[in-house]
Design a protein around this motif. Sequence first.
Motif, PDB file in Angstrom:
ATOM      1  N   LEU A  10       9.692 -35.461  14.663  1.00 55.16           N
ATOM      2  CA  LEU A  10      10.727 -34.641  15.303  1.00 55.16           C
ATOM      3  C   LEU A  10      10.421 -33.156  15.233  1.00 55.16           C
ATOM      4  O   LEU A  10      11.077 -32.360  15.897  1.00 55.16           O
ATOM      5  CB  LEU A  10      12.089 -34.899  14.650  1.00 55.16           C
ATOM      6  N   GLN A  67       6.149 -19.300   6.668  1.00 54.78           N
ATOM      7  CA  GLN A  67       6.969 -20.255   7.410  1.00 54.78           C
ATOM      8  C   GLN A  67       6.666 -20.046   8.885  1.00 54.78           C
ATOM      9  O   GLN A  67       6.959 -19.008   9.440  1.00 54.78           O
ATOM     10  CB  GLN A  67       8.434 -19.951   7.121  1.00 54.78           C
ATOM     11  N   THR A 103      20.265 -24.795  11.887  1.00 58.54           N
ATOM     12  CA  THR A 103      20.245 -23.335  11.940  1.00 58.54           C
ATOM     13  C   THR A 103      20.072 -22.856  13.371  1.00 58.54           C
ATOM     14  O   THR A 103      20.647 -21.843  13.767  1.00 58.54           O
ATOM     15  CB  THR A 103      19.096 -22.803  11.073  1.00 58.54           C
ATOM     16  N   ASN A 104      19.284 -23.589  14.148  1.00 58.76           N
ATOM     17  CA  ASN A 104      19.034 -23.162  15.521  1.00 58.76           C
ATOM     18  C   ASN A 104      20.302 -23.175  16.361  1.00 58.76           C
ATOM     19  O   ASN A 104      20.504 -22.294  17.177  1.00 58.76           O
ATOM     20  CB  ASN A 104      17.991 -24.073  16.175  1.00 58.76           C
ATOM     21  N   ALA A 164       7.114 -22.100  12.023  1.00 56.06           N
ATOM     22  CA  ALA A 164       7.444 -23.158  12.956  1.00 56.06           C
ATOM     23  C   ALA A 164       7.557 -22.563  14.350  1.00 56.06           C
ATOM     24  O   ALA A 164       8.052 -21.466  14.520  1.00 56.06           O
ATOM     25  CB  ALA A 164       8.772 -23.792  12.559  1.00 56.06           C
ATOM     26  N   GLN A 205      12.022 -26.325   7.828  1.00 55.95           N
ATOM     27  CA  GLN A 205      11.533 -25.001   8.204  1.00 55.95           C
ATOM     28  C   GLN A 205      11.870 -24.688   9.643  1.00 55.95           C
ATOM     29  O   GLN A 205      11.977 -23.541  10.036  1.00 55.95           O
ATOM     30  CB  GLN A 205      10.022 -24.949   7.988  1.00 55.95           C
ATOM     31  N   ASN A 206      12.041 -25.734  10.458  1.00 54.93           N
ATOM     32  CA  ASN A 206      12.480 -25.546  11.837  1.00 54.93           C
ATOM     33  C   ASN A 206      13.809 -26.278  11.964  1.00 54.93           C
ATOM     34  O   ASN A 206      13.952 -27.238  12.696  1.00 54.93           O
ATOM     35  CB  ASN A 206      11.446 -26.131  12.797  1.00 54.93           C
ATOM     36  N   LEU A 208      18.471 -33.834  18.434  1.00 51.50           N
ATOM     37  CA  LEU A 208      17.358 -34.764  18.317  1.00 51.50           C
ATOM     38  C   LEU A 208      17.813 -36.218  18.256  1.00 51.50           C
ATOM     39  O   LEU A 208      17.057 -37.090  17.876  1.00 51.50           O
ATOM     40  CB  LEU A 208      16.547 -34.424  17.058  1.00 51.50           C
ATOM     41  N   GLU A 235       9.864 -30.032  10.384  1.00 53.17           N
ATOM     42  CA  GLU A 235       9.096 -29.475   9.260  1.00 53.17           C
ATOM     43  C   GLU A 235       9.938 -29.453   7.990  1.00 53.17           C
ATOM     44  O   GLU A 235      10.230 -28.382   7.434  1.00 53.17           O
ATOM     45  CB  GLU A 235       8.627 -28.050   9.572  1.00 53.17           C
ATOM     46  N   GLN A 279      21.344 -17.678  20.618  1.00 50.48           N
ATOM     47  CA  GLN A 279      20.420 -18.811  20.618  1.00 50.48           C
ATOM     48  C   GLN A 279      21.146 -20.151  20.579  1.00 50.48           C
ATOM     49  O   GLN A 279      20.507 -21.194  20.663  1.00 50.48           O
ATOM     50  CB  GLN A 279      19.477 -18.755  19.401  1.00 50.48           C
ATOM     51  N   ARG A 335      11.110 -29.758   4.039  1.00 48.31           N
ATOM     52  CA  ARG A 335      10.463 -29.310   2.804  1.00 48.31           C
ATOM     53  C   ARG A 335      10.623 -30.330   1.689  1.00 48.31           C
ATOM     54  O   ARG A 335      10.437 -29.999   0.524  1.00 48.31           O
ATOM     55  CB  ARG A 335      11.080 -27.981   2.374  1.00 48.31           C
ATOM     56  N   TYR A 357       2.394 -18.538   1.465  1.00 50.10           N
ATOM     57  CA  TYR A 357       3.173 -19.516   2.217  1.00 50.10           C
ATOM     58  C   TYR A 357       3.861 -18.813   3.371  1.00 50.10           C
ATOM     59  O   TYR A 357       4.678 -17.930   3.174  1.00 50.10           O
ATOM     60  CB  TYR A 357       4.198 -20.172   1.302  1.00 50.10           C
ATOM     61  N   ARG A 365      25.720 -15.936  18.107  1.00 49.37           N
ATOM     62  CA  ARG A 365      24.272 -16.029  18.234  1.00 49.37           C
ATOM     63  C   ARG A 365      23.950 -16.531  19.622  1.00 49.37           C
ATOM     64  O   ARG A 365      24.332 -17.638  19.997  1.00 49.37           O
ATOM     65  CB  ARG A 365      23.714 -17.035  17.218  1.00 49.37           C
ATOM     66  N   CYS A 419      21.688 -32.372  13.244  1.00 53.65           N
ATOM     67  CA  CYS A 419      20.906 -32.798  12.097  1.00 53.65           C
ATOM     68  C   CYS A 419      20.473 -34.245  12.263  1.00 53.65           C
ATOM     69  O   CYS A 419      21.319 -35.125  12.396  1.00 53.65           O
ATOM     70  CB  CYS A 419      21.701 -32.668  10.800  1.00 53.65           C
TER      71      CYS A 419
END
Lengths: 216, 240, 465
Positions: free
Chosen positions: B196, A153, B65-66, A155, B60-61, C234, B199, C139, B201, A151, C137, B98
């Motif tokens: 969107l 990850q 977190t970003n 992305a 996962q993306n 988003l 990804e 980013q 889970r 697996y 960070r 989110c």
Amino acid sequence: MKTAAMTSVYRSRTVIGLLALVALAAGVVAMAPRSVAAQTAAKAPTAIGISVPADAQLGQSILLQARLVDARGTGIPGVDVQFTSPATFLNTSGDMVIADAMTDSHGLAAAQYEVRRTGKLTVKAVFAGSDRYAPAKISAPLAVSGDRQLYVQDAGVKIPGLNATSTQQTSGWPHWVLSGWPIAAVLLIVWSLYGVAVFFMSQIVGAGEQPGEGAP
Amino acid sequence: MIIDLRRCDGCQSQNKPPLCTAACIEGHFVPDPMQWIEVYEPDLHGGGSQFVPTPCQQCQNAPCTNVCPVGATFATPEGVVLIDQERCIGCRICMAACPYDRRFFNWGDPPVPPEAMAMKYMPEHQTPAIKGTVMKCDFCPDMAGAGRLPYCAQACPNHAIYYGDLEEGIATNGDQVVDVNHFLAANAAYRLKEELGTEPRVFYIPGYGQKVGRSPFKRGRLATIWPWKKVAKGSETWTR
Amino acid sequence: MDAVTDRAWGVRLEDRALAPLSKTSWRYWVWIASLLVVIGWALFAYSYQLRHGLIVTGMRDRISWGMYILTFVFFIGISHAGTLLSAILRVFKARWQLSVTRMAEFITVVALMVGGLFPLIDMGRPDRILNLVWYGRWQSPLMWDVFAVLTYLCGSTIYLYLPLIPDFALCRDRLGPWAPAWKRWFFTAAAAGWTGTPRQRKALDRAMTVMMIVIIPVAVSVHTVISWIFAMTLRVPFNSTVFGAYFVAGAIFSGVAAIILLMAVLRKLMHLEEFITITQFRALGFVLGGMALVMVYFNLSEYVTSGYKMEAGVAFHFHDIMTGYLAPLFWFYIVGGLFVPVLIMALPWTRNIRGIVVAAGLVLAAMWIERYLIVVSGFRVPLMAYSARPYAPSWVEWSIFGGAAALFLLIISVFAKVFPMISVWEVMEHRGPEEVEVPAPATVTAPPRRVPVPVARSVETGSPQ
């Protein structure tokens, strides 16, 4: 003392009772599960064979095959065969369905399976039975070895020079430095230009006239 | 996680508020009014509704977190997205980011029972909640470590919630073990807001509780309650 | 005008520009005191928030940003005033802006200082602010904001200080023998030894050229980066690629309005009617009207493209802002903030100082409302199957907003007492050659000749006292 009339009454009661019993028996037989009736009468015996590789690598896609035949050895077409494998996860055990397939005209069912666990596994082929045919199952061992991360990850997009390092060599820089360089570069340019302006500004300090000197 | 919506009826048959949410609240001392796993009731075409238990999607993306400026929200190597409430500065950009409404802020002193205040905080076990920081469902990493299912999966009376491992490809709902790839493919599983690109889970198998006898036109579930009799001093709840 | 009246004009300019530095009326102290009261109340409100947490605001989980962030965006937007006027117009050598360039630069610096407080006020754990340094960070859009605002603040401060040097020298030279020692020390140090030599002129020129060119891309990127705390999410109304440009246009728009208002006020208080004339108001008014049309274009872009497609969530958003909960605010912004200013500039009978000041006031209010609409309507769109919740700022949020506005005015007021609010040397220097009558020779037939004479510069010839 039984009179003739009383004997006829007893006889009619017996007849009615017998009739009732027959009716009851017929009802019971009618209500009985078909399979019971079928088992004793109509469900054909079947046999199933399985073919899986004896061993495999972790992550390898293997072919599972099973052949379902009837009593005469003719393949049974068009029925569902499931491949299962016992597994345990978080203290719960059970047979998990890993693939399913329909038998073709020769009674052969085949499916691909990507092996994801290591160790001595068991693969079973299970036919759950149908109206006509009896259920059947068989198992075979499968030894899986290997050490791979399956697996991943993954992305996003990997841009060389930004967030993807060449797979050939790992540079010593941490990841955040590598992909932080655009912002660092912009900030460096801007603050250097500020420094240039401050330098020019500092030239003012020494270049003034002393009091008493005349203005040009 | 795989959530089999054919088996979720919002606990209508139990005549109780959803048990997954209730177990999560009790197990984590979730402050009132947060629902880390929340059972939404979206409409279905044709007039009915379905129940969709929605934990943190552990993307996962992950957008959260970003955007975090201090890395207080982070993904573990196992892939679980956790929050370090001792680093969080409470800027709430993660909540803006989110798309699933799954992050909650401790606006005031968190209404948790007094016994929660005595526990030692760690990101894997977010108790007690810390005022001025963000929290959310964490897939119960402390339970997984002890070989047990998350609170919600354990509590579901219909075993609708499966919890598993994407590497080994196995999941269980406490009753059965399933092969993840086959289970998802054979039941046409989907994810929320796939377009969107987050990804997630958490996978959903389409349904409306039919396997436990629910009619799609039977609407409504009971409102979640927080069972604390006493809360930490000075705290008060708020509306979401 | 002859040399005598021209010199008198220069004297008047200096006197009026420097008057606030030496004379203070009681009205000023009343003004300062009332601002301090408002700020004091805001401090009390903030301490209340620190004690009880952000629960004292109107924000909740589903509308997790509100007045603080929108006011942050608003103040950073106003800060584009200085860049637009000072830098962009200076690059284009527009001479009319020289009399207001100092005020614009001050607005920039003070707006950045006050605006930069709001992310701190909005934080749930302000005691952990240093985490941005230890664990920052790059980013994260918020870190980009930190870098951008700090860089812009530093650049604007340098850019404010540079043209102040000759004026500090003027103040230093104008100080009488009775001036207190600290004033003498301050102006001497701040003037950096300026005496107007050609070498110094050249150094100043070079420094200002560098800054004026650098500050423009810095300012553009600051507000672009500010917009990205929304555009990098988003959510349906935020998920738009045009946000960067839209916010920069909005910033310039609100910045121009701020300049017009400050210009009108200081002109009245400092009696600068001769130096800030209808020319400045008209020019800035046309910039205001032009930027209003640019904003109309951007709004059309956004609403037409998303409205044509009606992606999920857009219908709710439109209903919310155009016919629902936020409709009164939206239509005030569109009509009062965009169309009325254009109208005021288009119709000759409103194109006067009063009309332009009214337009600027409407624009400033409308732009704050526009930020409110962006933030609140964006968060209102439900993400999952729940009903949208309302948002209403609490007394704490209003108090802190009032305190920030008061702080802005306070700092400007204090600066107006310490620094000359009009760039004396630049206005004098760039006034251009004036025509002077030369007395006719004995013969009557030749008419008087007109000869251009350079404008007297009081800094070099020694200040008249």
